[in-house]
Design an enzyme around this catalytic site. Structure first.
Site, short mmCIF file in Angstrom:
data_model
loop_
_atom_site.label_atom_id
_atom_site.label_comp_id
_atom_site.label_asym_id
_atom_site.label_seq_id
_atom_site.Cartn_x
_atom_site.Cartn_y
_atom_site.Cartn_z
N ARG A 154 -13.37 -0.79 4.83
CA ARG A 154 -13.76 -2.19 5.01
C ARG A 154 -15.17 -2.33 5.56
O ARG A 154 -15.84 -3.34 5.35
CB ARG A 154 -12.74 -2.89 5.92
CG ARG A 154 -12.67 -2.38 7.33
CD ARG A 154 -11.37 -2.75 8.04
NE ARG A 154 -10.22 -2.04 7.48
CZ ARG A 154 -8.98 -2.21 7.87
NH1 ARG A 154 -8.68 -3.08 8.82
NH2 ARG A 154 -8.00 -1.53 7.31
N LYS A 157 -7.37 12.15 10.33
CA LYS A 157 -6.06 12.03 9.69
C LYS A 157 -5.17 13.20 10.08
O LYS A 157 -5.66 14.32 10.27
CB LYS A 157 -6.22 12.00 8.16
CG LYS A 157 -6.90 10.76 7.61
CD LYS A 157 -7.00 10.83 6.10
CE LYS A 157 -7.77 9.63 5.56
NZ LYS A 157 -7.01 8.38 5.71
#
Length: 502
Positions: free
Chosen positions: A351, A277
């Site tokens: 996910r 990030k």
């Protein structure tokens, strides 16, 4: 922990540090809400006029303190805004009362006892006031032992106009206390620093709660995950020094006819992995386990409330870290389902862990599965910071969850699962890629998860990326930091399921 009592005592006679009353707007006039008649009388019927002089408007979120006159046992009166007064005969909305009580509890930080003389027309009002006050009184102070000057949260809430011997009032208060305390449990976990909350310690917290509340807890560590072929959870967690876990926590009722499975994303810290990030996006990533916290707290709440439904929680726990052992973009993972996934972005990790947990949950053939996750920034872009998205493989189920969320005061919005977006996840190497089209990214994530839900099982996906962690100033009963988003919705869903309504 803030204490809760119900009292039929008059507002003028109860001893407390502060009396909380409601004020509202009726056209251009400020009016005192029901429940505060005795307080208004102590002001010679001029309470509204005095408040107007002090600049009060009755707007929601407004709080005005003033010294109590002679005739009241409490030294302070706190007037909280309720917005527009309802039309003749109508009651104030539960969420209005909930937010007002939360505002009052936050304003009275440092007080020992506050008496809430807000409008009580039914048991639902008792529940809303109690819930709002208990949530508003929340503070996370576990790491502030040297903060001796810091004010402590409001210690006791007394709801006036609520009858302790009335079965409906008592039941409403007991439910409100159980739900609020479990939301605050979730908040504590979300706010805990990631050096202390990681998969193993999260699993230990679940085990401890399981013993206290009679829940069945099973923890799969790295060895068990490897033996079972949980490639998604292992792939995300392999870059971290502290290994992943899959936790099953189950509440069962002997009279239950239905089973609800809840699956929570539990990334206890998300650096993004190799797809690191950018600066400025890491500081709050301890909150990426908010879905797992919500699921855990909901299962405990179901047990505390004795609901006639089986509720099984699946917590997919991992740290997503970059290292020489971390999964790389381009790697292919073989999931628990047997499907292979090409990892195009290691920051689309939620996910992957949810996929394994969804497959495992499906093996038990529950009547419905709901997964909860801080899954995508795309959902925040779509719905903002206060609203979570709902996707499902069944339109009626999606609508039911939306209606439930609105009923309990949690902002949500039904979202589609457009079939045309599925093609963007086609991979030349694996069965599916973990990324697809950039536009509609939140919906793409939902489509990915749908691939791992067992055939014929009703399923919904809640993307709580926006409301799970609040970075701004507190408002209503919402604190800065972890919020416990979706717990109220999930508890009400379990209650509706127990009642045979779903």
């Amino acid at each position: 922990m803030t204490a809760l009592t119900l009292s039929t005592a008059g507002a003028a006679t109860l001893r407390a540090d502060a009396l909380v009353v409601g004020v509202a707007k009726s056209g251009k006039t400020l009016v005192v809400a029901p429940g505060a008649e005795a307080v208004d009388k102590a002001f010679d019927g001029r309470l509204a006029a005095v408040l107007e002089t002090l600049g009060a408007s009755g707007a929601e979120g407004e709080a005005t303190k003033l010294p109590a006159p002679a005739g009241l046992k409490a030294p302070v009166v706190l007037a909280v805004g309720l917005g527009s007064a309802p039309e003749d005969g109508d009651s104030y909305a539960a969420e209005t009362l909930r937010r007002a009580a939360g505002t009052a509890a936050r304003t009275l930080t440092g007080s020992k006892k506050a008496a809430f003389a807000l409008p009580v027309a039914a048991a639902e009002d008792v529940a809303a006031i109690a819930e709002g006050a208990l949530l508003g009184a929340y503070a996370y102070t576990a790491y502030q032992e040297n903060g001796k000057d810091a004010k402590k949260p409001l210690a006791e809430v007394a709801v006036l106009g609520a009858k302790p011997r009335d079965k409906a009032h008592k039941a409403a208060a007991e439910r409100a206390q159980a739900v609020a305390e479990e939301i605050n449990r979730a908040r504590d976990l979300i706010n805990m620093p990631p050096n202390d909350l990681y998969p193993a310690t999260f699993a230990a917290a679940v085990t401890a709660a399981g013993k206290e509340h009679g829940l069945k807890v099973q923890v799969l560590d790295e060895k068990a995950l490897e033996k079972g072929g949980y490639g998604g959870i292992l792939g995300v967690g392999q870059g971290a020094a502290r290994g992943p876990r899959l936790v099953r926590v189950a509440y069962t009722h002997p009279k239950a006819e239905k089973t609800l499975a809840l699956v929570g994303k539990g990334i206890t810290y998300d650096s993004g992995g190799i797809s690191l990030k950018p600066a400025g996006h890491n500081e709050t990533m301890k909150c990426d386990m908010s879905g797992a916290a919500a699921v855990f707290s909901t299962v405990v709440a179901a047990a505390r409330l004795g609901l006639e439904v089986n509720v099984t929680g699946w917590l997919a726990l991992a740290e997503n870290m970059p290292s020489g052992n971390a999964t790389r973009p381009g790697d292919v993972l073989r999931m628990y389902s047997g499907k292979t996934v090409e990892v195009l972005n290691t920051d689309a990790e939620g996910r992957l862990v949810l996929a394994d947990a969804l497959t495992k949950a499906s093996e038990e053939h529950p009547d419905a599965i709901v997964d909860v996750a801080t899954l995508t920034g795309a959902m925040v872009l779509a719905l903002g910071n206060r609203t979570f998205g709902i996707m499902a493989n069944d339109d009626e189920f999606r609508s039911a969850i939306h209606e439930i969320a609105e009923e309990v005061g949690e902002a949500s919005w039904p979202m589609p699962l457009p079939a045309d977006l599925r093609k963007g996840m086609d991979s030349p190497t694996a069965d599916i890629a973990n990324m697809g089209e950039r536009m509609g990214g939140g919906l793409v994530a939902g489509l990915f998860l749908q691939e791992f839900v067992g055939e014929g099982i009703t399923w919904a996906h809640l993307d709580i990326a926006g409301p799970a962690f609040h970075e701004g100033a507190p408002y209503g009963y919402t604190p800065k930091g972890g919020t416990g988003s979706s717990v109220r919705t999930l508890v009400k869903l379990a209650e509706r399921t127990a009642a045979g309504e779903l």
